[in-house]
Enzyme design. Structure first.
Site, mmCIF file in Angstrom:
data_model
loop_
_atom_site.group_PDB
_atom_site.id
_atom_site.type_symbol
_atom_site.label_atom_id
_atom_site.label_comp_id
_atom_site.label_asym_id
_atom_site.label_seq_id
_atom_site.Cartn_x
_atom_site.Cartn_y
_atom_site.Cartn_z
ATOM 1 N N CYS A 1 0.848 -1.161 -0.020
ATOM 2 C CA CYS A 1 -0.222 -0.056 0.128
ATOM 3 C C CYS A 1 0.840 1.131 -0.146
ATOM 4 O O CYS A 1 1.549 1.412 0.674
ATOM 5 C CB CYS A 1 -0.620 -0.313 1.271
ATOM 6 S SG CYS A 1 -2.201 1.535 1.593
ATOM 7 N N CYS B 1 0.883 3.778 2.647
ATOM 8 C CA CYS B 1 1.032 3.005 3.963
ATOM 9 C C CYS B 1 2.063 3.676 4.327
ATOM 10 O O CYS B 1 2.862 3.813 5.764
ATOM 11 C CB CYS B 1 -0.038 1.601 3.871
ATOM 12 S SG CYS B 1 -1.175 1.089 3.979
#
Length: 105
Positions: free
Chosen positions: A30, A33
């Site tokens: 991600c 993230c």
């Protein structure tokens, strides 16, 4: 190779902490993230006596992600006394996150 802290159960982790626990539900693939990693480092440095920060890889713990209704990454959930008290989906700046944590610290 980095060493990550292991815990017997997620509930045990939440209940054993004297500080509020900020859980970063993330996945290694991600992109947003990855942005949160640096932000959480700043928050940890600024609020080390007020909050414990824990990262949970949702690929490794899909049941936890499901239990806390994590449908977007990153999702940050702040727990106090073992219960969720605040939640942020997506990237948030360090100062904003510190302000949100301070309300519950």
């Amino acid at each position: 190779m980095s060493v990550k802290k292991q815990f017997g159960s997620f509930d045990e982790l939440l209940e054993s902490s004297e500080l509020p626990v900020l859980v970063d539900f993330y996945a290694p693939w991600c992109g947003p993230c990855q942005l949160m990693t640096g932000i959480l480092d700043k928050v940890s440095e600024k609020m080390k006596d007020k909050v414990q920060i824990v990262k949970i890889n949702t690929d490794n713990y899909p049941d936890l992600a499901s239990q806390y209704k994590v449908y977007a990454l990153p999702t940050l959930v702040l727990f106090k006394d073992g219960a969720p008290v605040d939640r942020v989906e997506g990237v948030i700046q360090a100062d904003q996150l510190c302000d949100r944590i301070a309300v519950h610290a």
